[in-house]
Scaffold this active site. Sequence first.
Site, PDB file in Angstrom:
ATOM      1  N   THR A  51       0.731  -1.258  -0.224  1.00 34.28           N
ATOM      2  CA  THR A  51      -0.211  -0.047  -0.248  1.00 34.28           C
ATOM      3  C   THR A  51       1.006   1.514   0.195  1.00 34.28           C
ATOM      4  O   THR A  51       2.122   1.340   0.527  1.00 34.28           O
ATOM      5  CB  THR A  51      -0.955   0.039   1.086  1.00 34.28           C
ATOM      6  OG1 THR A  51      -1.721   1.015   0.786  1.00 34.28           O
ATOM      7  CG2 THR A  51       0.201   0.277   2.627  1.00 34.28           C
ATOM      8  N   THR A  52       0.314   2.561  -0.372  1.00 32.19           N
ATOM      9  CA  THR A  52       0.907   3.474  -0.270  1.00 32.19           C
ATOM     10  C   THR A  52      -0.063   4.641   0.743  1.00 32.19           C
ATOM     11  O   THR A  52      -0.478   4.578  -0.331  1.00 32.19           O
ATOM     12  CB  THR A  52       1.238   4.532  -1.075  1.00 32.19           C
ATOM     13  OG1 THR A  52       2.549   3.428  -2.078  1.00 32.19           O
ATOM     14  CG2 THR A  52       2.136   5.133  -1.151  1.00 32.19           C
TER      15      THR A  52
END
Length: 264
Positions: A61-62
């Site tokens: 994820t970011t």
Amino acid sequence: MNSLDLSALEPSTLRPKKNAFAEDGFNPLENDIANFALPEVNDFDAFQAQSIEMVKPSHGTTTLGFIFNGGVIIAVDSRASMGPYISSQTVKKVIEINPYLLGTMAGGAADCQFWQRNLGIQCRLHELQNKKRITVSGASKLLANTLFSYRGSGLSMGTMVAGWDEEGPGLYYVDSEGQRIKGQRFSVGSGSIFAYGVLDQGYSWDMSVEDACELGRRAIYHATYRDAYSGGTVSVYHVTEKGWRKVSGDDVGQLHYHYYPGEK
């Protein structure tokens, strides 16, 4: 006194018929958990720990958040992955704890969603008991205390708690080990190293709200471009003394042609 018959509440597959086992005298329902077969190993605890590591999925994820003169910006992607498998492109990685508090998701989606919603309950109870809204510092401490008590239980969380209280904007990083850090700029997840490059280069304390939102959007986009485990859409939130609002939600495929118009 006649006893109440509750057999109708039992699942039909678990409810034996009368005298079903009378002929041979064997009743499989009498077997207890002590007869459950266990792996034939010398150290079961060590075997269990190794097994958990073998089946533990990779997360990607970011997410990012930063404080500037106009409040707090939170930006996230929306891809959920388990190793090389993309399970969803539409995960909501911002948890709206209350009208003035936001939490982000990185790590296990179920862990983050459950415990941050649990945090929302704790914050509401605090508000009812103390007749005032909880501070960002207090909310992050509640979450850190909860996660610390479950340390070593297999939780996977790297979250941010952002919001506004009487002291102004606040931003904290909290993870599943109970670690809690206050800061002005954070990026969490597999794509955070790419987001940090854009964020550090473009950040300025006195930037406008429009520029701050664009910086968060651009940082997440470039992370999705370089990190295979990030993608989907880029959601941007802005938190002020009036509460949070969602600024935008853009598909990364469309953003690619916005930032690289020559590749159409």
